[in-house]
Design a protein around this motif. Sequence first.
Motif, PDB file in Angstrom:
ATOM      1  N   LEU A   2      45.311  -3.282 -56.949  1.00 44.00           N
ATOM      2  CA  LEU A   2      46.130  -3.754 -55.893  1.00 44.00           C
ATOM      3  C   LEU A   2      45.282  -3.930 -54.490  1.00 44.00           C
ATOM      4  O   LEU A   2      44.560  -2.993 -54.275  1.00 44.00           O
ATOM      5  CB  LEU A   2      47.353  -2.756 -55.571  1.00 44.00           C
ATOM      6  CG  LEU A   2      48.096  -3.063 -54.457  1.00 44.00           C
ATOM      7  CD1 LEU A   2      48.582  -4.585 -54.648  1.00 44.00           C
ATOM      8  CD2 LEU A   2      49.025  -2.195 -54.049  1.00 44.00           C
ATOM      9  N   TYR A   3      45.549  -4.775 -54.049  1.00 41.95           N
ATOM     10  CA  TYR A   3      44.853  -5.272 -52.644  1.00 41.95           C
ATOM     11  C   TYR A   3      45.215  -4.023 -51.615  1.00 41.95           C
ATOM     12  O   TYR A   3      46.401  -4.177 -50.938  1.00 41.95           O
ATOM     13  CB  TYR A   3      45.234  -6.682 -52.084  1.00 41.95           C
ATOM     14  CG  TYR A   3      43.914  -7.028 -51.192  1.00 41.95           C
ATOM     15  CD1 TYR A   3      44.448  -7.286 -49.980  1.00 41.95           C
ATOM     16  CD2 TYR A   3      42.882  -7.240 -51.780  1.00 41.95           C
ATOM     17  CE1 TYR A   3      43.384  -7.773 -48.975  1.00 41.95           C
ATOM     18  CE2 TYR A   3      41.891  -7.627 -50.915  1.00 41.95           C
ATOM     19  CZ  TYR A   3      42.279  -7.941 -49.231  1.00 41.95           C
ATOM     20  OH  TYR A   3      41.310  -8.187 -48.566  1.00 41.95           O
ATOM     21  N   ASP A   4      44.383  -3.366 -50.953  1.00 38.71           N
ATOM     22  CA  ASP A   4      44.486  -2.612 -49.776  1.00 38.71           C
ATOM     23  C   ASP A   4      43.232  -3.188 -48.889  1.00 38.71           C
ATOM     24  O   ASP A   4      42.158  -2.858 -48.947  1.00 38.71           O
ATOM     25  CB  ASP A   4      44.037  -1.209 -50.136  1.00 38.71           C
ATOM     26  CG  ASP A   4      44.176  -0.276 -48.923  1.00 38.71           C
ATOM     27  OD1 ASP A   4      43.936  -0.854 -47.834  1.00 38.71           O
ATOM     28  OD2 ASP A   4      44.483   0.844 -49.171  1.00 38.71           O
ATOM     29  N   ILE A   5      43.799  -3.695 -47.672  1.00 39.33           N
ATOM     30  CA  ILE A   5      42.883  -4.324 -46.955  1.00 39.33           C
ATOM     31  C   ILE A   5      41.810  -3.489 -46.154  1.00 39.33           C
ATOM     32  O   ILE A   5      40.745  -3.916 -46.026  1.00 39.33           O
ATOM     33  CB  ILE A   5      43.530  -5.517 -45.951  1.00 39.33           C
ATOM     34  CG1 ILE A   5      42.548  -6.347 -45.015  1.00 39.33           C
ATOM     35  CG2 ILE A   5      44.296  -4.525 -44.966  1.00 39.33           C
ATOM     36  CD1 ILE A   5      43.506  -7.384 -44.651  1.00 39.33           C
ATOM     37  N   SER A   6      42.440  -2.544 -45.459  1.00 37.06           N
ATOM     38  CA  SER A   6      41.398  -1.663 -44.640  1.00 37.06           C
ATOM     39  C   SER A   6      40.417  -0.845 -45.729  1.00 37.06           C
ATOM     40  O   SER A   6      39.255  -0.943 -45.183  1.00 37.06           O
ATOM     41  CB  SER A   6      42.432  -0.552 -44.003  1.00 37.06           C
ATOM     42  OG  SER A   6      43.112   0.168 -44.840  1.00 37.06           O
ATOM     43  N   ALA A   7      40.873  -0.694 -46.789  1.00 39.33           N
ATOM     44  CA  ALA A   7      39.697   0.094 -47.679  1.00 39.33           C
ATOM     45  C   ALA A   7      38.651  -0.895 -48.151  1.00 39.33           C
ATOM     46  O   ALA A   7      37.785  -0.625 -48.105  1.00 39.33           O
ATOM     47  CB  ALA A   7      40.746   0.653 -48.960  1.00 39.33           C
ATOM     48  N   ASP A   8      39.377  -2.231 -48.303  1.00 36.02           N
ATOM     49  CA  ASP A   8      38.432  -3.263 -48.799  1.00 36.02           C
ATOM     50  C   ASP A   8      37.417  -3.466 -47.784  1.00 36.02           C
ATOM     51  O   ASP A   8      36.052  -3.667 -47.920  1.00 36.02           O
ATOM     52  CB  ASP A   8      39.366  -4.579 -49.013  1.00 36.02           C
ATOM     53  CG  ASP A   8      38.374  -5.522 -49.802  1.00 36.02           C
ATOM     54  OD1 ASP A   8      37.741  -5.364 -50.630  1.00 36.02           O
ATOM     55  OD2 ASP A   8      38.338  -6.561 -49.160  1.00 36.02           O
ATOM     56  N   ILE A   9      37.702  -3.695 -46.598  1.00 35.95           N
ATOM     57  CA  ILE A   9      36.812  -4.143 -45.253  1.00 35.95           C
ATOM     58  C   ILE A   9      35.857  -2.691 -45.139  1.00 35.95           C
ATOM     59  O   ILE A   9      34.848  -3.202 -44.979  1.00 35.95           O
ATOM     60  CB  ILE A   9      37.657  -4.216 -44.098  1.00 35.95           C
ATOM     61  CG1 ILE A   9      38.443  -5.666 -44.258  1.00 35.95           C
ATOM     62  CG2 ILE A   9      36.652  -4.318 -43.102  1.00 35.95           C
ATOM     63  CD1 ILE A   9      39.575  -5.957 -43.112  1.00 35.95           C
ATOM     64  N   THR A  10      36.375  -1.703 -45.276  1.00 39.25           N
ATOM     65  CA  THR A  10      35.515  -0.288 -44.784  1.00 39.25           C
ATOM     66  C   THR A  10      34.672  -0.418 -45.930  1.00 39.25           C
ATOM     67  O   THR A  10      33.367  -0.148 -45.610  1.00 39.25           O
ATOM     68  CB  THR A  10      36.555   0.690 -45.057  1.00 39.25           C
ATOM     69  OG1 THR A  10      37.540   0.471 -43.919  1.00 39.25           O
ATOM     70  CG2 THR A  10      35.672   2.095 -44.774  1.00 39.25           C
TER      71      THR A  10
END
Lengths: 242, 242
Positions: free
Chosen positions: A86-94
């Motif tokens: 599942l897409y988790d944007i803050s985790a992805d960016i970090t």
Amino acid sequence: MSLEQAPGLPRFRAVERELTRRILQREYVAGEKLPSEAQLVAALGVSRQTVSKALSELAKQGLVSRNKRAGTVVTNHFHERFVLPLYDISADITQRGDIYSFSLIGRNSMRNADQGFAWAELESGASVLELELVHFANAIPVAHERRYINVEAAPSAFEQDFAQIAPSTWLLDNVPWSTVRHRITALNCPPTMAGTLQVPDGTACVVVERRTWHLDVPVTIARMTLAGDRLDISGEYSLATL
Amino acid sequence: MSLEQAPGLPRFRAVERELTRRILQREYVAGEKLPSEAQLVAALGVSRQTVSKALSELAKQGLVSRNKRAGTVVTNHFHERFVLPLYDISADITQRGDIYSFSLIGRNSMRNADQGFAWAELESGASVLELELVHFANAIPVAHERRYINVEAAPSAFEQDFAQIAPSTWLLDNVPWSTVRHRITALNCPPTMAGTLQVPDGTACVVVERRTWHLDVPVTIARMTLAGDRLDISGEYSLATL
DNA sequence: AAGTGGTCTAGACCACACG
DNA sequence: GTGTGGTCTAGACCACTTC
């Protein structure tokens, strides 16, 4: 026919790995019966529980199908079970090594079925908090989020200003839930959002909509629009390492 | 503190359900320790294996985190593990009650790194079969597929005409694989493809790219472009029913 | 009728991590 | 040191399904 025993590797994992190897290398082909649990117990020198755990694991991955009397059979279409994280944007960016930040650009108390927005699963007139945010990677906008919160499910949301804590984070920590539904679509970025995201009008964007419930009570809807090619969704799946 | 025992429901499921209920209803809150396995054994009157299986299941779902000495702790961010079912276009269309069909519109034998296409994981000059297809629901085009097959991994692909059997189906039945990687992006539909899919130029489309390996050997790349709003990707996830 | 997987128990040894 | 989960075994009973 023996079991290669790496140190620290649980036996059921060794069994699982061995059977996966045989399937991938076509020692057992699709439709073929694997040895029964009893046969594997004898052949591999482990207990039945251990064999059973390994086989159940393979079944969960979809590599085999287990049937009473008929035995365990190699599947040929285990891809159906594959999943994307599942897409988790803050985790992805970090995780990419970028600096994540967000900005609250809109906040609106409303009633359901007003202002052109209707939350089908919620009764008309229910109190809804609408939020609008932009997510940044290294200060570059990468996503737009429009979120609706069912105030009845999260009364204290009113007291939050969401300046420091992102709504997704706050909700996660403060409101329980039990079901989530996702939908991924594409959207030609409309002018206003294009300005916010700093992309040309009409740019194709991935939209991830996430709806959350807690025991049949709708909790929140989040509609996340990813800025063109600055973000994507990806994931990998591998069978047990050989 | 006792266990509600529905007929036909395995005990470990009953334990799992009971603990899920307590967590969702905040009898245990995030960060709090659950009773130890030994305590649950005493309280619920089941064996340790049964308790352990239930707790492992919760851990797999991400509801709790299990730590030696520190015990089992309620998580507050189990959403990270959520997953979307992998997109299978023919199953999706059939499941909606529509009639699925496809048409092969292009076939091309080429060498890797020729004709503007380069498969990074494959050496230059390797023999590659390129296919182009359109997928239909009730004779309406809903997706375009461009596929590359590493001939070395699937030599008999040359002998297939792919008129009756879709490449994805054929590959599944004939070529083993062990790893799959996905990427979801959005694309403004270019003119040629727009004509094929019968959508306006520039329509935002979801693109699903799937790359498959077998034991470090690249097998195939499939790039699926979904026709605007005629298709989307969706999925649901629920915790154990209470 | 018999083979198969599904589940359960009691008991055991171990590695790990916290106090 | 000691509580905790991780794993393993031997043995058992059962339900389902096909032979």
